[in-house]
Write an enzyme that holds these catalytic residues in place. Structure first.
Site, mmCIF file in Angstrom:
data_model
loop_
_atom_site.group_PDB
_atom_site.id
_atom_site.type_symbol
_atom_site.label_atom_id
_atom_site.label_comp_id
_atom_site.label_asym_id
_atom_site.label_seq_id
_atom_site.Cartn_x
_atom_site.Cartn_y
_atom_site.Cartn_z
ATOM 1 N N CYS A 30 10.406 17.293 24.317
ATOM 2 C CA CYS A 30 9.568 16.504 25.112
ATOM 3 C C CYS A 30 9.439 15.163 24.848
ATOM 4 O O CYS A 30 8.523 14.274 25.223
ATOM 5 C CB CYS A 30 8.353 17.253 25.341
ATOM 6 S SG CYS A 30 7.275 17.313 24.209
ATOM 7 N N CYS B 290 4.126 14.928 24.319
ATOM 8 C CA CYS B 290 2.944 15.681 23.814
ATOM 9 C C CYS B 290 2.228 15.101 22.897
ATOM 10 O O CYS B 290 2.389 14.385 21.854
ATOM 11 C CB CYS B 290 3.518 16.886 22.948
ATOM 12 S SG CYS B 290 2.259 18.172 22.613
ATOM 13 N N CYS C 97 8.307 21.809 26.690
ATOM 14 C CA CYS C 97 9.618 21.176 26.864
ATOM 15 C C CYS C 97 9.567 20.250 28.036
ATOM 16 O O CYS C 97 8.375 19.885 28.466
ATOM 17 C CB CYS C 97 10.696 22.306 27.072
ATOM 18 S SG CYS C 97 10.473 23.087 28.584
#
Length: 349
Positions: A297, A301, A223
């Site tokens: 996020c 990522c 997150c």
């Protein structure tokens, strides 16, 4: 000859800690640059440009100077501005005088020197309320990080003997320390957290490259701050799957600590997050994971071929009511039970 009263014990200890901290040359130089900065202050990124160091490293040294009372900081939007305190300015004046420069003069008498020592050791400039100052004194983990990291390095070298060279261990240890220091609020346990973080990263790389046996699947929860959603998900999956799954969590922008409301909600169902801490997202843990669960996020990522990615739309629990946090916790548990466990355990009880 009259003798001035000696320094108070607390003053002497604080002064000795400040001078010891300045035994690191980069900190002394940073303090001098902060003194020369405009009255409004200077950003860590601007200071980093003057050194062959990363911005997280410079931020760590600035944090040490701030906790020692030598550099003040205040928030400007999403960044911090740093400036030298009056105690730091007086110290720099004395040092320039000792060096014969024009920036200051030597004290004329013992009373003058005593005044400087008192100002440096005891005077505290009022601090803004944000960010909070964890401690009025420098912490041991900040004063002697090299000694502590050297001991950690020795343990990790022994642990990964035959897997990684001592230089590889050292490199990942240093990188892990810098990454954690960039967001740590309280640094007393930073070396211990660094050991856990570095060991986890090294183990991930070893398993990915076949240097260590990979007996169970690996899941990574990501997150933004690694302070709420991903911490709850990791704790819940660990409780449900035990050692049948390797579980990690990380944040694209780690917070200073795990959210207190999240800790309380998890404690209600018997899951203790007291030992957990926000960890930065690194390529190695993404590479090692079989399943990556993202929870808001964004594009932070990295995406690698052969990985299974799940994107869960889960609200951020920070600053929400207890009822709301419980609802977020229960929704994460529902998704783990219905979406993750059947795939991970293939019907095993």
């Amino acid at each position: 000859m009259s003798i001035s009263p000696m320094l108070a014990d607390a003053t002497a200890q604080r002064l000795a800690a400040q001078l010891k901290l300045l035994g690191e040359p980069v900190r002394l130089r940073l303090m001098s640059l902060a003194e020369a900065a405009p009255a409004s202050g200077v950003r860590a990124g601007e200071l980093a440009a003057a050194f062959d160091l990363t911005q997280p490293t410079v931020s760590h040294h600035l944090k040490a100077l701030n906790e020692a009372g030598l550099v003040a900081c205040e928030r400007d939007g999403n960044q911090l501005l740093y400036r030298a305190t009056p105690a730091a300015r007086r110290l720099l004046a004395v040092l320039r005088g000792l060096l014969g420069g024009d920036g200051g003069t030597l004290p004329d008498s013992a009373d003058d020197l005593r005044g400087i020592l008192d100002a440096l050791g005891g005077a505290e400039e009022p601090r803004p309320s944000s960010p909070p100052r964890p401690s009025p004194r420098p912490l041991p983990g900040l004063l002697d990080p090299e000694d502590l990291l050297h001991r950690v390095q020795e343990r990790l070298v022994i642990r990964f003997t035959g897997v990684f060279s001592a230089e590889t261990v050292r490199r990942y240890l240093r990188d892990s320390y810098e990454r954690l220091a960039a967001s740590a609020a309280v640094t007393a346990h930073l070396p211990a957290l660094t050991e856990r973080f570095a060991a986890d990263r090294l183990a991930s790389i070893a398993r990915r490259e076949g240097l260590l046996h990979k007996a169970v699947p690996e899941v990574l929860f990501v997150c933004v701050h690694n302070a709420g959603r991903s911490q709850m998900a990791a704790g819940l999956l660990r409780s449900l799957a035990g050692e049948r799954v390797v579980i990690r969590s990380a944040g694209s922008t780690p917070a200073e600590g795990v959210d207190s409301g999240v800790r309380a909600a998890m404690a209600e169902i018997g899951i203790d997050l007291a030992a957990e801490y926000p960890k930065p997202l690194t390529d190695d843990v993404v590479h090692a994971a079989d399943i990556v669960v993202t929870m808001g996020c964004g594009d932070a990522c990295p995406v690698y071929p052969g990985k299974r990615y799940l994107d869960w739309e889960i609200p951020e629990p920070a600053n929400r009511s207890t009822v709301d946090v419980r609802g977020i916790r229960d929704e994460i548990e529902r998704r783990i039970r219905t979406e993750l466990l059947p795939e991970l355990l293939h019907g095993a009880p």
